[in-house]
Design a protein around this motif. Sequence first.
Motif, mmCIF file in Angstrom:
data_model
loop_
_atom_site.group_PDB
_atom_site.id
_atom_site.type_symbol
_atom_site.label_atom_id
_atom_site.label_comp_id
_atom_site.label_asym_id
_atom_site.label_seq_id
_atom_site.Cartn_x
_atom_site.Cartn_y
_atom_site.Cartn_z
ATOM 1 N N VAL A 9 34.152 31.985 36.581
ATOM 2 C CA VAL A 9 34.056 33.638 36.850
ATOM 3 C C VAL A 9 33.609 33.913 38.300
ATOM 4 O O VAL A 9 34.422 34.531 38.856
ATOM 5 N N GLN A 10 32.625 32.933 38.739
ATOM 6 C CA GLN A 10 32.495 33.308 40.360
ATOM 7 C C GLN A 10 33.269 32.768 41.236
ATOM 8 O O GLN A 10 33.994 33.323 41.961
ATOM 9 N N ALA A 11 33.849 31.711 40.770
ATOM 10 C CA ALA A 11 35.215 31.020 41.586
ATOM 11 C C ALA A 11 36.309 31.955 41.474
ATOM 12 O O ALA A 11 37.181 31.927 42.615
ATOM 13 N N LEU A 12 36.702 32.374 40.292
ATOM 14 C CA LEU A 12 38.014 33.285 40.270
ATOM 15 C C LEU A 12 37.541 34.600 40.772
ATOM 16 O O LEU A 12 38.505 35.370 41.502
ATOM 17 N N CYS A 13 36.442 35.077 40.716
ATOM 18 C CA CYS A 13 36.295 36.446 40.795
ATOM 19 C C CYS A 13 35.299 36.821 42.237
ATOM 20 O O CYS A 13 35.146 37.842 42.480
ATOM 21 N N GLY A 14 34.750 35.763 42.566
ATOM 22 C CA GLY A 14 33.780 35.967 43.872
ATOM 23 C C GLY A 14 32.751 37.011 43.264
ATOM 24 O O GLY A 14 31.952 36.954 42.176
ATOM 25 N N ASP A 15 32.393 38.011 44.275
ATOM 26 C CA ASP A 15 31.100 38.872 43.963
ATOM 27 C C ASP A 15 31.508 39.766 42.789
ATOM 28 O O ASP A 15 30.548 40.475 42.189
ATOM 29 N N GLY A 16 32.889 39.943 42.298
ATOM 30 C CA GLY A 16 33.204 40.488 41.222
ATOM 31 C C GLY A 16 32.249 40.009 39.887
ATOM 32 O O GLY A 16 32.315 40.576 38.752
ATOM 33 N N ARG A 17 31.973 38.829 40.036
ATOM 34 C CA ARG A 17 31.054 37.984 39.026
ATOM 35 C C ARG A 17 29.932 39.402 38.379
ATOM 36 O O ARG A 17 29.635 39.220 37.248
ATOM 37 N N GLU A 18 29.521 40.048 39.449
ATOM 38 C CA GLU A 18 28.388 40.656 39.096
ATOM 39 C C GLU A 18 28.832 42.222 38.664
ATOM 40 O O GLU A 18 27.719 43.048 38.301
ATOM 41 N N SER A 19 30.295 42.195 38.537
ATOM 42 C CA SER A 19 30.431 43.870 38.140
ATOM 43 C C SER A 19 30.314 43.802 36.432
ATOM 44 O O SER A 19 30.087 42.637 35.871
ATOM 45 N N PRO A 20 30.566 44.941 35.933
ATOM 46 C CA PRO A 20 30.589 44.926 34.477
ATOM 47 C C PRO A 20 31.622 44.193 33.858
ATOM 48 O O PRO A 20 31.191 43.745 32.761
ATOM 49 N N GLU A 21 32.726 44.088 34.348
ATOM 50 C CA GLU A 21 33.771 43.349 33.970
ATOM 51 C C GLU A 21 33.334 41.791 34.038
ATOM 52 O O GLU A 21 33.620 40.977 32.998
ATOM 53 N N GLY A 22 32.982 41.470 35.041
ATOM 54 C CA GLY A 22 32.444 39.957 35.309
ATOM 55 C C GLY A 22 31.413 39.726 34.187
ATOM 56 O O GLY A 22 31.450 38.477 33.856
ATOM 57 N N ARG A 23 30.389 40.413 33.894
ATOM 58 C CA ARG A 23 29.295 40.228 33.002
ATOM 59 C C ARG A 23 29.723 40.350 31.565
ATOM 60 O O ARG A 23 29.237 39.279 30.858
ATOM 61 N N THR B 174 44.760 28.242 45.231
ATOM 62 C CA THR B 174 44.072 29.521 45.238
ATOM 63 C C THR B 174 42.674 29.539 45.907
ATOM 64 O O THR B 174 41.892 28.946 45.526
ATOM 65 N N ALA B 175 42.517 30.704 46.684
ATOM 66 C CA ALA B 175 41.150 30.761 47.482
ATOM 67 C C ALA B 175 40.221 31.498 46.382
ATOM 68 O O ALA B 175 40.538 32.162 45.573
ATOM 69 N N PRO B 176 38.907 31.251 46.582
ATOM 70 C CA PRO B 176 37.885 31.758 45.687
ATOM 71 C C PRO B 176 37.848 33.185 45.671
ATOM 72 O O PRO B 176 38.149 33.563 46.703
ATOM 73 N N GLY B 177 37.620 33.830 44.812
ATOM 74 C CA GLY B 177 37.503 35.396 44.494
ATOM 75 C C GLY B 177 38.751 36.105 44.601
ATOM 76 O O GLY B 177 38.730 37.133 45.001
ATOM 77 N N SER B 178 39.966 35.388 44.402
ATOM 78 C CA SER B 178 41.128 36.122 44.524
ATOM 79 C C SER B 178 41.527 37.141 43.224
ATOM 80 O O SER B 178 42.489 37.814 43.178
ATOM 81 N N MET B 179 41.011 36.626 41.891
ATOM 82 C CA MET B 179 41.367 37.623 40.945
ATOM 83 C C MET B 179 40.162 38.589 40.659
ATOM 84 O O MET B 179 38.891 38.488 40.547
ATOM 85 N N PRO B 180 40.581 39.919 40.406
ATOM 86 C CA PRO B 180 39.815 40.940 40.042
ATOM 87 C C PRO B 180 38.977 40.782 38.880
ATOM 88 O O PRO B 180 39.751 40.248 37.927
ATOM 89 N N ALA B 181 37.692 41.053 38.876
ATOM 90 C CA ALA B 181 37.081 40.863 37.367
ATOM 91 C C ALA B 181 37.571 41.579 36.438
ATOM 92 O O ALA B 181 37.736 41.023 35.225
ATOM 93 N N ALA B 182 38.275 42.837 36.669
ATOM 94 C CA ALA B 182 39.029 43.580 35.401
ATOM 95 C C ALA B 182 39.987 42.816 34.983
ATOM 96 O O ALA B 182 40.400 42.437 33.713
ATOM 97 N N ASP B 183 41.000 41.962 35.995
ATOM 98 C CA ASP B 183 41.937 41.221 35.303
ATOM 99 C C ASP B 183 41.695 40.133 34.560
ATOM 100 O O ASP B 183 42.203 39.543 33.559
ATOM 101 N N LEU B 184 40.468 39.267 34.941
ATOM 102 C CA LEU B 184 39.770 38.125 34.329
ATOM 103 C C LEU B 184 39.772 38.631 32.655
ATOM 104 O O LEU B 184 39.925 38.088 31.691
ATOM 105 N N LEU B 185 38.788 39.621 32.597
ATOM 106 C CA LEU B 185 38.462 40.301 31.539
ATOM 107 C C LEU B 185 39.681 40.531 30.607
ATOM 108 O O LEU B 185 39.421 40.183 29.356
ATOM 109 N N ALA B 186 40.574 41.030 31.255
ATOM 110 C CA ALA B 186 41.775 41.347 30.225
ATOM 111 C C ALA B 186 42.464 40.042 29.823
ATOM 112 O O ALA B 186 42.855 39.981 28.583
#
Length: 323
Positions: free
Chosen positions: A195-209, A307-319
Amino acid sequence: MRVVILGAGAIGGTIGARLFQHGHDVALIARGAHGEAIGAHGLTFVTPQERVTLRIPVVAHPAEISWGADDVVIVAVKSQDTAAAARNLAVEAGQVPVYSAQNAVANERILARWFDQVHGMCVMMPAEHIDAGTVIAHSAATTGILDVGLFGGGSDALDDELAVILEASRFASRPVGDVMSWKYRKLLTNLGNAVQALCGDGRESPEGRASLKLLLDEADAALAAAGITAVSKAEDDQRRGDHLRVTGIAGHFRGGGSTWQSLARGREVETDYLNGEIALLGRLHGVPTPANAQVQALMSSAAASGTAPGSMPAADLLARIRG
């Protein structure tokens, strides 16, 4: 005792550096540009308190070491490299005692195909390796936690001896009779690496959690179905809280964990042995684990495409993992 570190990246390099600083006999096995840089210039070791260059003996392959009866090997390669590393080590070193200082829980079983004396080492250490010849450790005072024990359960005199050496070298270390239960808890912690590798700081967002909760819920069900017990999160939190003090280093941007670092360096990732381990247990025991299987596939694709780390929005990962 001579400690040979097989894989001198963030974890292996930090262990080797601290042991060397405290007067212990250490040798590193490191391949590629990193090993070449250490050989040419020494290992640059950076912590919140220091930046030093250590002239630790280094070779590129186990065949370059004159093996002795008092040698102990700490294996710190990525999980996807364990089988090849074990084969090379066994051919050259014979029945040397080996410690798996690695994420995941499959490495000890792989090592046991080749070695009689296999020990687990549960590593809790905020460290990183991005640039060739350099490792960085971010915990002040105690550098990391390295608890040890026999793969099959219990501990022995070698665990006692190594723990004393590690304790004297600025690590927290102790023999434990259930080291694999500690490593299963670490596995659960590492499910969020992707989750961290894909979303970067987005890991701490509601979607990341929310994504992390889906991964952990599946893992809890899979471990329960398999009859596997991990130590409690409270025990793990207490052990970390007693010893780790993560501190910033002036002039240095701290990236993410081991999977983030692999993606940043354009290397293979070990997600097959983290989220993929949960997918495997689910398939073996009839427990659905679609979120972990999807994250495994996403990480494989990200690594393959650079792909560079943090390239995927956390909302996209959750979906994606919700299907």
